[in-house]
Design a protein around this motif. Structure first.
Motif, PDB file in Angstrom:
ATOM      1  N   GLY A 108     -33.284  13.438 -10.209  1.00  0.00           N
ATOM      2  CA  GLY A 108     -34.157  12.340  -9.793  1.00  0.00           C
ATOM      3  C   GLY A 108     -33.406  11.274  -9.004  1.00  0.00           C
ATOM      4  N   TRP A 109     -32.219  10.887  -9.491  1.00  0.00           N
ATOM      5  CA  TRP A 109     -31.427   9.888  -8.774  1.00  0.00           C
ATOM      6  C   TRP A 109     -30.927  10.439  -7.456  1.00  0.00           C
ATOM      7  N   ASP A 110     -30.525  11.702  -7.456  1.00  0.00           N
ATOM      8  CA  ASP A 110     -30.055  12.338  -6.221  1.00  0.00           C
ATOM      9  C   ASP A 110     -31.167  12.343  -5.177  1.00  0.00           C
ATOM     10  N   ARG A 111     -32.355  12.756  -5.565  1.00  0.00           N
ATOM     11  CA  ARG A 111     -33.475  12.830  -4.625  1.00  0.00           C
ATOM     12  C   ARG A 111     -33.911  11.443  -4.161  1.00  0.00           C
ATOM     13  N   LEU A 112     -33.896  10.473  -5.067  1.00  0.00           N
ATOM     14  CA  LEU A 112     -34.255   9.110  -4.672  1.00  0.00           C
ATOM     15  C   LEU A 112     -33.221   8.570  -3.678  1.00  0.00           C
ATOM     16  N   GLY A 113     -31.963   8.915  -3.891  1.00  0.00           N
ATOM     17  CA  GLY A 113     -30.922   8.536  -2.928  1.00  0.00           C
ATOM     18  C   GLY A 113     -31.187   9.140  -1.566  1.00  0.00           C
ATOM     19  N   MET A 114     -31.635  10.389  -1.549  1.00  0.00           N
ATOM     20  CA  MET A 114     -31.961  11.046  -0.273  1.00  0.00           C
ATOM     21  C   MET A 114     -33.086  10.316   0.447  1.00  0.00           C
ATOM     22  N   VAL A 115     -34.085   9.867  -0.324  1.00  0.00           N
ATOM     23  CA  VAL A 115     -35.212   9.135   0.269  1.00  0.00           C
ATOM     24  C   VAL A 115     -34.710   7.857   0.926  1.00  0.00           C
ATOM     25  N   GLU A 117     -31.716   7.118   1.846  1.00  0.00           N
ATOM     26  CA  GLU A 117     -30.841   7.442   2.973  1.00  0.00           C
ATOM     27  C   GLU A 117     -31.668   7.775   4.210  1.00  0.00           C
ATOM     28  N   ALA A 118     -32.735   8.545   4.036  1.00  0.00           N
ATOM     29  CA  ALA A 118     -33.597   8.907   5.162  1.00  0.00           C
ATOM     30  C   ALA A 118     -34.288   7.674   5.748  1.00  0.00           C
ATOM     31  N   ARG A 119     -34.539   6.688   4.913  1.00  0.00           N
ATOM     32  CA  ARG A 119     -35.152   5.440   5.387  1.00  0.00           C
ATOM     33  C   ARG A 119     -34.139   4.510   6.045  1.00  0.00           C
ATOM     34  N   GLY A 120     -32.860   4.862   5.933  1.00  0.00           N
ATOM     35  CA  GLY A 120     -31.824   4.017   6.503  1.00  0.00           C
ATOM     36  C   GLY A 120     -31.392   2.887   5.589  1.00  0.00           C
ATOM     37  N   ASP A 121     -31.814   2.921   4.339  1.00  0.00           N
ATOM     38  CA  ASP A 121     -31.431   1.891   3.373  1.00  0.00           C
ATOM     39  C   ASP A 121     -30.200   2.393   2.623  1.00  0.00           C
ATOM     40  N   ASN A 122     -29.051   2.281   3.285  1.00  0.00           N
ATOM     41  CA  ASN A 122     -27.816   2.848   2.750  1.00  0.00           C
ATOM     42  C   ASN A 122     -27.393   2.221   1.427  1.00  0.00           C
ATOM     43  N   GLN A 123     -27.637   0.938   1.259  1.00  0.00           N
ATOM     44  CA  GLN A 123     -27.245   0.271   0.010  1.00  0.00           C
ATOM     45  C   GLN A 123     -28.006   0.856  -1.182  1.00  0.00           C
ATOM     46  N   LYS A 124     -29.329   0.979  -1.057  1.00  0.00           N
ATOM     47  CA  LYS A 124     -30.117   1.551  -2.152  1.00  0.00           C
ATOM     48  C   LYS A 124     -29.755   3.014  -2.371  1.00  0.00           C
ATOM     49  N   ALA A 125     -29.501   3.746  -1.293  1.00  0.00           N
ATOM     50  CA  ALA A 125     -29.104   5.154  -1.424  1.00  0.00           C
ATOM     51  C   ALA A 125     -27.790   5.238  -2.186  1.00  0.00           C
ATOM     52  N   ALA A 126     -26.817   4.425  -1.805  1.00  0.00           N
ATOM     53  CA  ALA A 126     -25.518   4.433  -2.488  1.00  0.00           C
ATOM     54  C   ALA A 126     -25.680   4.077  -3.964  1.00  0.00           C
ATOM     55  N   HIS A 152     -18.878  10.696  -4.610  1.00  0.00           N
ATOM     56  CA  HIS A 152     -18.016   9.574  -4.225  1.00  0.00           C
ATOM     57  C   HIS A 152     -17.891   9.512  -2.702  1.00  0.00           C
ATOM     58  N   LYS A 153     -17.772  10.658  -2.059  1.00  0.00           N
ATOM     59  CA  LYS A 153     -17.671  10.695  -0.590  1.00  0.00           C
ATOM     60  C   LYS A 153     -18.950  10.166   0.049  1.00  0.00           C
ATOM     61  N   ILE A 154     -20.091  10.546  -0.512  1.00  0.00           N
ATOM     62  CA  ILE A 154     -21.374  10.075   0.025  1.00  0.00           C
ATOM     63  C   ILE A 154     -21.463   8.560  -0.110  1.00  0.00           C
ATOM     64  N   VAL A 155     -21.128   8.051  -1.305  1.00  0.00           N
ATOM     65  CA  VAL A 155     -21.187   6.604  -1.535  1.00  0.00           C
ATOM     66  C   VAL A 155     -20.233   5.886  -0.586  1.00  0.00           C
ATOM     67  N   SER A 156     -19.041   6.428  -0.413  1.00  0.00           N
ATOM     68  CA  SER A 156     -18.059   5.817   0.475  1.00  0.00           C
ATOM     69  C   SER A 156     -18.558   5.772   1.922  1.00  0.00           C
ATOM     70  N   ARG A 157     -19.268   6.815   2.328  1.00  0.00           N
ATOM     71  CA  ARG A 157     -19.822   6.864   3.692  1.00  0.00           C
ATOM     72  C   ARG A 157     -20.963   5.859   3.852  1.00  0.00           C
TER      73      ARG A 157
END
Length: 174
Positions: A108-115, A117-126, A152-157
């Motif tokens: 659930g958290w992974d998929r919500l992060g994808m959402v 990220e797709a919206r361009g809200d990197n902070q919420k995705a991270a 960790h790599k995704i969050v760092s990006r």
């Protein structure tokens, strides 16, 4: 040959994880076989087309059986499909549904992060991906160290640490 796990190396030899390489292609082929062999009553409504029909077929298949893992996989993959189709409001709802229905997994958290990220809200995705990391740490026997490292790599990006401020050095003498 046994079906590879989502996080296993892809059997095609690309070096990528199966989920990031051939999983979608294999699932599409599996879905096509399932739809071809399904009874007419279990097929998606002809009013639905494209992604909506595929998701309806997946959800119908998930509820036909009583295997929770298959239901989780189906629901999780449906959320990914919605993200890829650009249906981000529906994907967010699917991710939140995963969080509610399957609180004992990270999906659930992974998929919500994808959402996000797709919206361009990197902070919420991270932030969502950080919750995945927290989940992995709380269940170390269920994950390999490289799985956590990938997040960790995704969050760092998405949310790189701020560079040090040269004006706020502790060694700065006035």
């Amino acid at each position: 040959m046994a079906k590879p796990g989502r996080n296993d190396p892809c059997p095609c030899g690309s070096g990528k994880k199966y989920k990031r390489c051939c999983l979608a292609k294999d699932e599409d082929a599996e879905r096509a076989r399932a739809v071809a062999t399904a009874s007419p009553a279990s097929r998606p409504s002809p009013k639905l087309s494209g992604v909506a029909a595929e998701i309806a077929a997946r959800l119908a298949a998930a509820y036909d059986g009583d295997d929770t893992e298959d239901e989780l996989t189906t629901a999780s993959n449906a959320a990914v499909d919605l993200v890829h189709a650009g249906k981000l409001d529906e994907a967010e709802q699917a991710a939140r549904d995963l969080l509610e229905r399957f609180p004992d997994v990270h999906d659930g958290w992974d998929r919500l992060g994808m959402v996000y990220e797709a919206r361009g809200d990197n902070q919420k995705a991270a932030d969502c991906y950080r919750k995945v990391i927290d989940f992995i740490r709380a269940h170390p026997d269920d994950y390999t160290p490289d799985f956590e490292a990938a997040f960790h790599k995704i969050v760092s990006r998405l949310d790189p640490p701020a560079p040090p401020d040269p004006n706020s050095s502790h060694d700065h003498v006035q």
